[in-house]
Design an enzyme around this catalytic site. Structure first.
Site, mmCIF file in Angstrom:
data_model
loop_
_atom_site.group_PDB
_atom_site.id
_atom_site.type_symbol
_atom_site.label_atom_id
_atom_site.label_comp_id
_atom_site.label_asym_id
_atom_site.label_seq_id
_atom_site.Cartn_x
_atom_site.Cartn_y
_atom_site.Cartn_z
ATOM 1 N N ASP A 1 0.835 -1.211 0.000
ATOM 2 C CA ASP A 1 0.000 0.000 0.000
ATOM 3 C C ASP A 1 0.873 1.265 0.000
ATOM 4 O O ASP A 1 2.081 1.213 0.257
ATOM 5 C CB ASP A 1 -0.900 -0.034 1.241
ATOM 6 C CG ASP A 1 -2.183 0.758 1.086
ATOM 7 O OD1 ASP A 1 -2.296 1.537 0.127
ATOM 8 O OD2 ASP A 1 -3.074 0.615 1.943
ATOM 9 N N ASP B 1 -10.552 2.157 -3.465
ATOM 10 C CA ASP B 1 -11.120 1.961 -2.132
ATOM 11 C C ASP B 1 -12.637 2.045 -2.175
ATOM 12 O O ASP B 1 -13.298 1.850 -1.146
ATOM 13 C CB ASP B 1 -10.570 3.014 -1.158
ATOM 14 C CG ASP B 1 -9.302 2.531 -0.475
ATOM 15 O OD1 ASP B 1 -9.014 1.327 -0.541
ATOM 16 O OD2 ASP B 1 -8.591 3.365 0.117
HETATM 17 C C1 DGJ Z 1 -5.818 1.913 1.851
HETATM 18 C C2 DGJ Z 1 -6.203 0.672 1.104
HETATM 19 O O1 DGJ Z 1 -6.667 0.976 -0.170
HETATM 20 C C3 DGJ Z 1 -7.225 -0.099 1.910
HETATM 21 O O2 DGJ Z 1 -7.651 -1.213 1.199
HETATM 22 C C4 DGJ Z 1 -6.611 -0.474 3.218
HETATM 23 O O3 DGJ Z 1 -5.550 -1.358 2.992
HETATM 24 C C5 DGJ Z 1 -6.151 0.767 3.951
HETATM 25 N N1 DGJ Z 1 -5.282 1.564 3.143
HETATM 26 C C6 DGJ Z 1 -5.430 0.400 5.219
HETATM 27 O O4 DGJ Z 1 -4.874 1.457 5.853
#
Ligand code: DGJ
Length: 732
Positions: free
Chosen positions: A482, A552
Site C-alpha cells: 500500500d 477503495d
Molecule cells: C488503503 C487501502 O486501499 C485499503 O484497502 C486499506 O488497505 C487501507 N489503506 C489500510 O490502511
C-alpha cells in the site's frame, strides 16, 4: 511468423515498423532531421512514404534552421522528438541546459542499429520479449548538432500484439556536464486535427472515470506531481478520430510505463497537426549528466487500432499479459480471497482472523488477507507506521497465525506500507534522519505519516530486509503493498544542491528497487499493488504487482465506471475487485449481493467483508460465486474483453463481455446502474463471437453469432437500481 518487422529503406532513409495490423514510419531527411511520416493502418510503401512529410511554404515568423533551405520550419515539421529554443514553438520532447547556461536541443540522425529482442531497461520496469522471437528493436542514434551529446531513440516492435514501445536514452558523450530539464519517452506528431482525447481523471474512491473531449487549438495537459501516478489523472490516454466508437474508428493509445510524476501534453497546432508528448513530469525534474553517464527515460507503449477504443484496449491487454506482467502470474489463476480491511478495520486479533478464515474456507475462499493494524502498537492510523514486526498482543506470533490459516487449507496474505514512517514509531525513534524532508522547512504530514527517503538505496535495502525477513519467517503467500499519501518536500539528503531535481525520479527508482529485491528474496510471493485503492494503477507497477486494488470504493455501481475506465488500458485480470458489505461503506448504497459479485467477477475476485456476518441468503450464494470465479477467471486472464457500452458516458446500463480466444465460450455481464422508470428495453449487440457459429446465451436461447452481433438480443435485466445479470455464453 513475421519475416521483417523493421525495414530500412537506404535510398530515402525511411524506417518502417510493421506490426500485424499497423505501420509506423519516419525518415531522416537530408539535414538529419527525424521526421514522422505515418502511424496507423499497415502500409506497404517504403521510399514513397517520404512524400507524406510536409513541406508547405511558411512565412518568416517560422524561422528555418541555418543552412536549411526555405521553406522548412521546425515549427511545422512533424518530428520524432523535438528540442527547444531552435524554432519549434510547440511542447518539446527534449530540453537540455548546457554548461554555458544555454537551453537548446537540436537532434540530427547519425546512424542506427536493428537488434532482436527488447532493450534492458536497467533500474526501470520495461516490456520484455519473452519467447516471442519476432520482437525487434530499432536504436536510432542522433546527436545534438552543436555539442555532440548522444540521444538514442528506441523503438521496440511487438508485431503479434500490435504494440510499439518507445523510449529515449541520453548519453553524455561530451567533455562537460549538462542538465536534462525535460526528456519525453515519446513524442508523436500526427498530421491530424479535430481529434478527441480520451483520458482517465478521477479522485480517491472515484478513480479513472473515463472522459472524452474534443481537442481545440492549444495545449491540453495531463499530469501528476504527487510523487506517484496519483488518483487524479492516470498516465495512460488515447487520441481518437472524432467518429471513433468502442468498435470502430481510429484510436491511438499511449501507456506510460512509469509510477512517478508524469506529464502528457497534447498540443494541437494551427496547421492541422496534433502532437502528443508524454514522459516524466518536467515540472519536478532535472537530471545532471556528467561526461560518460547516461540517462534512460521510461518506456511508453503505443497501440493504434482502426477498431475503435475496444480494439486498442484488447491490444494493450494482450501486450501487457504477454510482455509486461511477470509470466509466472500473468495467466495463472489467482486465489479467491477474503480481505479483512472492511471486515474489521483495526479491530481484530488472531482469534477473529482465524474465525473469519475458518468460515471463509468452509465457503470455498482460498486466501485470507490481514490488512492494516497487525504491527507495532497499531490500533489506529496514528501510530507505528513502519514498524514491520507483529503486535504480539493482537496477533501472537505471525508464524503461528499463518500456520493456523494454512492448516485450514488456505493461503495467507499480509498488508504493508513500505515507503512510510510515522513519528510515533520505533523506526522513527531509531532513524529520525530517514524521513524525506527539506532541512529547515516544516514537514507536511499525511495520514499521520511521512515518506521514507527512498532515494537512498541503503534505506530501501533496510526496509526490504525487514519485510522480506518477516514474509519468509512467517511463510506468507501474498503481500498487499500500500501507499497512502502524496509527496511533499521532495528532497534527497544524500545529493548535492545541483542534483535535487533528481529526487522525485530517484524516489520511484527506489520503489522499483524495493520490488525487485523483495521478489528476489521471496520469489513465490504474489504482490498486490495498492495506493489508497487505485492511486498508483499504472504499467510500471504492473511489472512487479500482477494485480492492483482498483479503488477503495467497493460499491458495485461506482465500480462499473472505475473498472470500465481502467479496462480501457489495463487488463481486467489486473484489477483487484471485491464483494463488500451493504450498506456500502463508501457511498451507503444497498445493492444486491449478486450484482456485487457480477462486478467483482470482472477483475481478480475476492470479498471485502466478514463472512461470519453474512445473512443466510447471501452466505448460500458465496460457494456459487466462487465457483463462477473459477469458471470465468480463465476468460479474464486470457480472453478478449469487449465493453458493450461507451465507458466514457454515465450510462444507465453498463454491459461488457469476455470471450475466449477460440470464441467457444464467454460471459456477458449487465448492470443496470440506474433504473429508468418505464424506460427502454435493454437490447445488446454482442461482440467478438464467430459469426458462423451458434451460441447459447444463458437461458435466453440459442442464436447464430451473426444475429447476436448484427441484430442484438433483448436482455431482461430487471428494472431496479443495481439489478444485474451474468449470462454464460457457450458455442452450441
Ligand atoms: C488503503 C487501502 O486501499 C485499503 O484497502 C486499506 O488497505 C487501507 N489503506 C489500510 O490502511
Amino acid at each position: 511468423m513475421f519475416s521483417t518487422m523493421i525495414t530500412y529503406f537506404p535510398n530515402s532513409k525511411v524506417f518502417r515498423l510493421d506490426t500485424r495490423t499497423t505501420s509506423y514510419a519516419f525518415f531522416a531527411d537530408p539535414n538529419g532531421f527525424l521526421l514522422h511520416l505515418h502511424y496507423g493502418a499497415r502500409v506497404s510503401d517504403g521510399d514513397a512514404l517520404v512524400a507524406l512529410a510536409r513541406r508547405e511554404q511558411r512565412p518568416s515568423f517560422q524561422p528555418q534552421p541555418a543552412g536549411v533551405p526555405w521553406p522548412f520550419s521546425r515549427d511545422t515539421a512533424p518530428q520524432e522528438i523535438s528540442g527547444v529554443n531552435t524554432g519549434d514553438y510547440r511542447v518539446p520532447g527534449l530540453s537540455i541546459r548546457w554548461d554555458d547556461g544555454s537551453l537548446a536541443a537540436d537532434l540530427r540522425y547519425v546512424s542506427h542499429e536493428i537488434r532482436p529482442g527488447a532493450p534492458d531497461m536497467g533500474d526501470l520496469p520495461g516490456a520484455f520479449a519473452g519467447d516471442d522471437k519476432d520482437v525487434e528493436t530499432l536504436d536510432i542514434l542522433a546527436r545534438d548538432a552543436a555539442r555532440g551529446a548522444s540521444f538514442h531513440l528506441l523503438y521496440t516492435v511487438f508485431p503479434a500484439t500490435d504494440v510499439i514501445v518507445r523510449s529515449v536514452r541520453i548519453e553524455n558523450t561530451t567533455d562537460s556536464p549538462f542538465t536534462i530539464e525535460r526528456v519525453a519517452s515519446a513524442q508523436l506528431d500526427l498530421r491530424r486535427d479535430g481529434l478527441h482525447l480520451l483520458q482517465l481523471p478521477g479522485a480517491w474512491v472515484r478513480e479513472r472515470h473515463a472522459e472524452r473531449l474534443p481537442l481545440g487549438g492549444g495545449i491540453h495537459t495531463m499530469r501528476s506531481v504527487r510523487g506517484a501516478t496519483g488518483h487524479s489523472m492516470n498516465n495512460a490516454f488515447a487520441l481518437l478520430s472524432s467518429d471513433a466508437t468502442e468498435s470502430q474508428g481510429d484510436a491511438w493509445g499511449f501507456v506510460l510505463c512509469y509510477s512517478g510524476n508524469f506529464r502528457a501534453d497534447v498540443d494541437t497546432d494551427p496547421f492541422g497537426s496534433t502532437r502528443a508528448v508524454t514522459g516524466i513530469a518536467p515540472d519536478t525534474f532535472s537530471w545532471k549528466l556528467a561526461p560518460g553517464e547516461s540517462f534512460q527515460a521510461p518506456e511508453v507503449f503505443l497501440a493504434y487500432s482502426a477498431e475503435g477504443v475496444g480494439g486498442m484496449s484488447r491490444r494493450f491487454h494482450d501486450f501487457m499479459r504477454g510482455h509486461l506482467i511477470d509470466q509466472k502470474w500473468a495467466k495463472a489463476p489467482r486465489p479467491a480471497l477474503v480481505n479483512c480491511w472492511e471486515a474489521a478495520y483495526f479491530n481484530f486479533n488472531a482469534e477473529k482472523i482465524l474465525a473469519i478464515a475458518r468460515d471463509a474456507a468452509s465457503l470455498g475462499a482460498e486466501m485470507i488477507v490481514v490488512d492494516d493494524g497487525w504491527f507495532g502498537r497499531r490500533d489506529n492510523d496514528k501510530v507505528s507506521m513502519g514498524d514491520w514486526f507483529e503486535n504480539s498482543a493482537k496477533v501472537g506470533d505471525m508464524a503461528d497465525l499463518v500456520r493456523g490459516v494454512h492448516d485450514l487449507g488456505i493461503k495467507f496474505g499480509l498488508w504493508f506500507e513500505p515507503e512510510m514512517i510515522g513519528e510515533d514509531s520505533e523506526i522513527f525513534r531509531a532513524h529520525p534522519d530517514w524521513v524525506m524532508c527539506i532541512p529547515g522547512r516544516d514537514r507536511s504530514i499525511g495520514r499521520y505519516q511521512y515518506l521514507l527517503d527512498f532515494t537512498r538505496p541503503e534505506i530501501v535495502d533496510a526496509v526490504v530486509d525487514t519485510v522480506a525477513g518477516l514474509a519468509s519467517r512467517a511463510g506468507i503467500d501474498y503481500l498487499k503493498y500500500d501507499m497512502n499519501r502524496n509527496h511533499t518536500e521532495a528532497f534527497a539528503a544524500a545529493l548535492p544542491p545541483e542534483r535535487q531535481g533528481e529526487a522525485a525520479h530517484r524516489f520511484i527508482l527506489g520503489v522499483y528497487r524495493f520490488h525487485r529485491l523483495l521478489l528476489e528474496r521471496c520469489p513465490g510471493l504474489l504482490v498486490e499493488g495498492c495506493s489508497g485503492g487505485g492511486g498508483r494503477f499504472d504499467a510500471g507497477m504492473l511489472r512487479y504487482t500482477p494485480q492492483i486494488w482498483c479503488s477503495d470504493d467497493s460499491d458495485a455501481v461506482e465500480r462499473t465506471r472505475i473498472q470500465g475506465g481502467t479496462s480501457i488500458f489495463y487488463p481486467c485480470s489486473t484489477m483487484g475487485a471485491h464483494v463488500s458489505a451493504c450498506p456500502n461503506h463508501q457511498v451507503g448504497r444497498i445493492t444486491p449481493f449478486e450484482t456485487r459479485a457480477t462486478v467483482a467477477l470482472a477483475g481478480t475476485f475476492g470479498y471485502e467483508l466478514d463472512t461470519t456476518k453474512l445473512s443466510d441468503e447471501d452466505r448460500a450464494l458465496v460457494p456459487k460465486q466462487i465457483a463462477d470465479f473459477h469458471r470465468y477467471h480463465p476468460l479474464t486472464l486470457a480472453g478478449d474483453h469487449y465493453r458493450l457500452s461507451n465507458t466514457w458516458s454515465d450510462n444507465a446500463v453498463d454491459a461488457w463481455m469476455f470471450v475466449a480466444k477460440n470464441r467457444s465460450s464467454g460471459l456477458l455481464s449487465v448492470v443496470r446502474r440506474r433504473a429508468v422508470p418505464n424506460g427502454n428495453d435493454v437490447v445488446l449487440r454482442l461482440r467478438g463471437l464467430d459469426p458462423a457459429a451458434r451460441y447459447e446465451v444463458g437461458e435466453l436461447g440459442v442464436w447464430s453469432g451473426d444475429t447476436l452481433m448484427g441484430a442484438g438480443i433483448p436482455v431482461p435485466v430487471p428494472c431496479h437500481d443495481a439489478a444485474s445479470m451474468r449470462l454464460p455464453i457457450r458455442r452450441a
